[in-house]
Motif scaffolding. Structure first.
Motif, PDB file in Angstrom:
ATOM      1  N   ASN A 259     -10.845  -4.839  -3.638  1.00  0.00           N
ATOM      2  CA  ASN A 259     -10.555  -4.304  -2.053  1.00  0.00           C
ATOM      3  C   ASN A 259      -9.078  -3.862  -1.986  1.00  0.00           C
ATOM      4  OD1 ASN A 259     -12.682  -5.549  -0.811  1.00  0.00           O
ATOM      5  ND2 ASN A 259     -12.088  -7.594  -1.288  1.00  0.00           N
ATOM      6  N   VAL A 260      -8.139  -4.078  -2.748  1.00  0.00           N
ATOM      7  CA  VAL A 260      -6.735  -3.351  -2.553  1.00  0.00           C
ATOM      8  C   VAL A 260      -6.971  -2.094  -3.291  1.00  0.00           C
ATOM      9  CG1 VAL A 260      -4.562  -3.358  -3.622  1.00  0.00           C
ATOM     10  CG2 VAL A 260      -5.534  -5.377  -2.788  1.00  0.00           C
ATOM     11  N   ASN A 261      -7.768  -1.870  -4.150  1.00  0.00           N
ATOM     12  CA  ASN A 261      -7.759  -0.513  -4.597  1.00  0.00           C
ATOM     13  C   ASN A 261      -8.508   0.557  -3.523  1.00  0.00           C
ATOM     14  OD1 ASN A 261      -6.620  -1.106  -6.884  1.00  0.00           O
ATOM     15  ND2 ASN A 261      -8.330  -1.394  -8.268  1.00  0.00           N
ATOM     16  N   ARG A 262      -9.661  -0.120  -3.017  1.00  0.00           N
ATOM     17  CA  ARG A 262     -10.492   0.800  -1.998  1.00  0.00           C
ATOM     18  C   ARG A 262      -9.509   0.887  -0.730  1.00  0.00           C
ATOM     19  NH1 ARG A 262     -14.641  -2.336  -3.958  1.00  0.00           N
ATOM     20  NH2 ARG A 262     -14.113  -4.081  -2.475  1.00  0.00           N
ATOM     21  N   ALA A 263      -8.671   0.144  -0.158  1.00  0.00           N
ATOM     22  CA  ALA A 263      -7.647   0.455   0.631  1.00  0.00           C
ATOM     23  C   ALA A 263      -6.820   1.388   0.414  1.00  0.00           C
ATOM     24  CB  ALA A 263      -6.927  -0.934   1.065  1.00  0.00           C
ATOM     25  N   ASP A 272       1.856   1.272  -0.288  1.00  0.00           N
ATOM     26  CA  ASP A 272       2.793   0.338   0.586  1.00  0.00           C
ATOM     27  C   ASP A 272       1.894  -0.550   1.383  1.00  0.00           C
ATOM     28  OD1 ASP A 272       4.008  -0.660   3.011  1.00  0.00           O
ATOM     29  OD2 ASP A 272       5.342   1.189   3.022  1.00  0.00           O
ATOM     30  N   TYR A 273       2.116  -2.005   1.247  1.00  0.00           N
ATOM     31  CA  TYR A 273       1.108  -2.748   1.819  1.00  0.00           C
ATOM     32  C   TYR A 273       1.229  -2.620   3.411  1.00  0.00           C
ATOM     33  CZ  TYR A 273      -0.354  -7.123   4.036  1.00  0.00           C
ATOM     34  OH  TYR A 273      -1.261  -7.886   4.703  1.00  0.00           O
ATOM     35  N   TRP A 274       1.836  -2.216   3.726  1.00  0.00           N
ATOM     36  CA  TRP A 274       2.102  -2.293   5.461  1.00  0.00           C
ATOM     37  C   TRP A 274       1.225  -0.900   5.744  1.00  0.00           C
ATOM     38  CZ3 TRP A 274       2.939  -6.728   7.732  1.00  0.00           C
ATOM     39  CH2 TRP A 274       3.688  -7.516   6.968  1.00  0.00           C
ATOM     40  N   LYS A 275       1.067  -0.009   4.938  1.00  0.00           N
ATOM     41  CA  LYS A 275       0.385   1.062   5.403  1.00  0.00           C
ATOM     42  C   LYS A 275      -1.234   0.930   5.006  1.00  0.00           C
ATOM     43  CE  LYS A 275       3.965   4.390   4.878  1.00  0.00           C
ATOM     44  NZ  LYS A 275       4.628   5.700   4.158  1.00  0.00           N
ATOM     45  N   LYS A 278      -4.307  -2.075   7.213  1.00  0.00           N
ATOM     46  CA  LYS A 278      -5.409  -2.178   8.062  1.00  0.00           C
ATOM     47  C   LYS A 278      -6.751  -2.140   7.433  1.00  0.00           C
ATOM     48  CE  LYS A 278      -4.649   2.716   9.241  1.00  0.00           C
ATOM     49  NZ  LYS A 278      -4.503   3.570  10.334  1.00  0.00           N
ATOM     50  N   TYR A 279      -6.792  -1.542   6.242  1.00  0.00           N
ATOM     51  CA  TYR A 279      -7.891  -1.278   5.283  1.00  0.00           C
ATOM     52  C   TYR A 279      -8.266  -2.409   4.715  1.00  0.00           C
ATOM     53  CZ  TYR A 279      -6.761   3.601   6.775  1.00  0.00           C
ATOM     54  OH  TYR A 279      -6.370   4.738   7.413  1.00  0.00           O
ATOM     55  N   GLU A 283      -8.612 -11.610   6.539  1.00  0.00           N
ATOM     56  CA  GLU A 283      -7.853 -12.431   5.853  1.00  0.00           C
ATOM     57  C   GLU A 283      -6.671 -12.360   5.214  1.00  0.00           C
ATOM     58  OE1 GLU A 283      -9.928 -13.979   1.813  1.00  0.00           O
ATOM     59  OE2 GLU A 283     -11.047 -14.598   3.627  1.00  0.00           O
ATOM     60  N   THR A 284      -6.841 -11.300   4.441  1.00  0.00           N
ATOM     61  CA  THR A 284      -5.579 -10.578   3.670  1.00  0.00           C
ATOM     62  C   THR A 284      -4.496  -9.985   4.550  1.00  0.00           C
ATOM     63  OG1 THR A 284      -7.233 -10.236   1.940  1.00  0.00           O
ATOM     64  CG2 THR A 284      -5.234  -9.253   1.794  1.00  0.00           C
ATOM     65  N   GLN A 285      -4.965  -9.316   5.797  1.00  0.00           N
ATOM     66  CA  GLN A 285      -4.062  -8.901   6.885  1.00  0.00           C
ATOM     67  C   GLN A 285      -3.336  -9.944   7.175  1.00  0.00           C
ATOM     68  OE1 GLN A 285      -5.907  -6.386   9.839  1.00  0.00           O
ATOM     69  NE2 GLN A 285      -7.452  -5.568   8.458  1.00  0.00           N
ATOM     70  N   SER A 286      -3.615 -11.229   7.284  1.00  0.00           N
ATOM     71  CA  SER A 286      -2.839 -12.233   7.935  1.00  0.00           C
ATOM     72  C   SER A 286      -2.222 -12.986   6.628  1.00  0.00           C
ATOM     73  CB  SER A 286      -3.823 -13.413   8.422  1.00  0.00           C
ATOM     74  OG  SER A 286      -4.502 -12.796   9.617  1.00  0.00           O
ATOM     75  N   TYR A 287      -2.524 -12.899   5.520  1.00  0.00           N
ATOM     76  CA  TYR A 287      -2.233 -13.559   4.348  1.00  0.00           C
ATOM     77  C   TYR A 287      -0.682 -13.322   3.961  1.00  0.00           C
ATOM     78  CZ  TYR A 287      -2.507 -15.487  -0.741  1.00  0.00           C
ATOM     79  OH  TYR A 287      -2.053 -15.944  -1.745  1.00  0.00           O
ATOM     80  N   VAL A 288      -0.287 -12.197   3.906  1.00  0.00           N
ATOM     81  CA  VAL A 288       0.915 -11.627   3.608  1.00  0.00           C
ATOM     82  C   VAL A 288       2.028 -11.865   4.640  1.00  0.00           C
ATOM     83  CG1 VAL A 288       2.611  -9.812   2.827  1.00  0.00           C
ATOM     84  CG2 VAL A 288       0.330  -9.929   1.792  1.00  0.00           C
TER      85      VAL A 288
END
Length: 466
Positions: A259-263, A272-275, A278-279, A283-288
């Motif tokens: 999922n991270v690689n696709r994002a 950059d996580y914050w960039k 949104k992709y 649940e991961t958007q809330s996790y960090v």
């Protein structure tokens, strides 16, 4: 009996309850890709749902349903936890009654953005901390909406954080990673999510097997706080090596590298996580952001009038004894005059409340004052009745012996079976019978395998031709 930890009293001794149970697991991380822990990449509005996603995690303390937004909570990794053992020994014991800033016990404290921004700027951590509206939402949740439940969670951290910190120190990773257990499971070693993730670190079945954890009908090391910590830390270390960023590594831990690689691709290659946020799955958007808020709340507990409620556990010190034969908690509890629930609390990885037989033995954790009792009652608890029963009922068959022909004109020849050869073909080649080959090699049938050495007896006059 073997002891694998120092004995401490009250909170410090209990912090090593599970440390005493375990031996270090070897680093068994292969180069294979791990499965993705998230199965839902549906994007939902996050600005309004972030607070509600954590409600399900905190609701386990109060047995309350999440407020109004149950559909959103289903997207969160630790939603709908099945928590039992973790609450058995949770009795309110406040660590302090008087707040140094004069806040009353029931007062809720919040601050303007400028204060939060200044505090985040002054906080030091090996993990880059960011203050924004997403993190602010979770600060409000932990400090205001769920203050009492947050106090219970911070009180419970005294049980688990000491050995988690030890493992992180051994691996030279940031100590702040310990707060992931709060976001993942609210510090319940037997927590189970709706996605079948289990334990303090919410590890799924295939992930656990890949990390070398033992999971079977009797034992689930994902629920063993120490073993699961070793595995989770090893995985986090690998993820950080892959991404070179802790926010990115945390996102991959929560939703899976896929999922991270696709994002990353959808964000134009940004790391950059914050960039890329949104992709990512909601649940991961809330996790960090939740993780960063927890770190902040820990640093500023008193400023937010957070008063940790420490679990009052009725064990002053613990020790371990290896058990090699199967025995139930029911039988053990009766012999040791303690409850089965207490045994389960000290040994959460034994999911069936039964210690399975094993050659290496299981390190059973017991209160110190029970060690003399179990040593005294071992002969009765682990009698040889079963072995005697087996010995008296077993029918032992005589093992076939190799037959050496008495003829003096025969000479021993050893034939190494090659791939594709059969007993019939070998018998024809050497001019012997199949029954003779079986007798000479103590064989019950004609089964042979490549590389097997067969003893054959041929006339001495013909030995040279072979």
């Amino acid at each position: 009996m073997e002891t694998k930890g120092k004995y401490y009293f009250l909170s410090l001794s209990i912090a090593f309850i599970f440390l005493s149970t375990c031996t270090d697991i070897e680093q068994r991380i292969s180069s294979a890709d791990i499965e993705e822990d998230s199965t839902d990449t549906t994007q939902l509005p996050t600005q309004e749902s972030e607070l509600s996603t954590i409600d399900a995690v905190m609701a386990i303390f109060s047995n309350a349903e999440p407020e109004d937004t149950q559909s959103d909570t289903e997207k969160f990794t630790a939603a709908y936890l099945d928590s039992t053992t973790g609450k058995l020994f949770l009795h309110p014991v406040y660590t302090f009654q008087n707040n140094p800033y004069g806040f009353e016990e029931d007062e809720l404290v919040s601050y303007p953005d400028s204060v939060y921004q200044k505090r985040f700027a002054n906080m030091t951590s090996e993990i880059p901390l960011v203050y924004n509206r997403h993190v602010e939402n979770f600060i409000d949740l932990y400090a205001i909406r769920k203050k009492n439940l947050t106090e219970r969670m911070f009180g419970k951290s005294m049980l688990y954080f000491p050995y988690i910190e030890k493992v992180l120190m051994e691996e030279e990773l940031p100590h702040d990673l310990k707060y992931l257990t709060m976001v993942e499971s609210a510090l319940h070693p037997d927590a189970k999510s709706h996605m079948e993730a289990v334990g303090l670190w919410q590890i799924r079945y295939r992930t656990g097997k890949w990390l070398g954890l033992e999971i079977n009908d009797f034992l689930d090391e994902r629920m063993d706080p120490y073993q699961s910590t070793k595995a989770a830390v090893a995985y986090l270390k690998r993820l950080y090596t892959n991404y070179g960023s802790w926010p990115m590594a945390l996102a991959a831990y929560n939703s899976g590298p896929g999922n991270v690689n696709r994002a990353i691709v959808r964000a134009g290659g940004s790391r950059d996580y914050w960039k890329i946020r949104k992709y990512l799955p909601v649940e991961t958007q809330s996790y960090v952001p939740a993780f960063m808020a927890i770190i902040y709340i820990n640093r500023y507990q008193q400023e937010h009038n957070i008063r940790p409620i420490v679990p009052d556990i009725p064990f002053q010190a613990v020790d371990t004894v290896r058990i090699y034969k199967e025995i139930s908690f029911t039988k053990l509890a009766d012999a040791l005059e303690m409850s089965e629930e207490s045994l389960a609390f000290l040994n959460p990885a034994l999911t069936q409340w039964v210690i399975p037989s094993s050659r290496q033995g299981w390190p059973l954790v017991l209160p110190m004052d029970k060690m003399a009792i179990i040593e005294e009652k071992k002969p009765d608890l682990f009698s040889h009745r079963l072995q005697n029963e087996v010995a008296s009922t077993a029918q032992v068959l005589k093992k076939r012996k190799e037959i050496v022909p008495e003829a003096t004109d025969l000479k021993l020849l050893e034939h190494t079976v090659r791939r594709g050869q059969t007993m019939n073909g070998i018998a024809k080649r050497y001019g012997v019978d199949l029954s003779q080959i079986r007798d000479w090699n103590a064989m019950r049938d004609n089964t042979i395998r490549a590389g097997q050495v067969l003893k054959l007896y041929v006339p001495e006059s013909e030995f040279a031709r072979y």
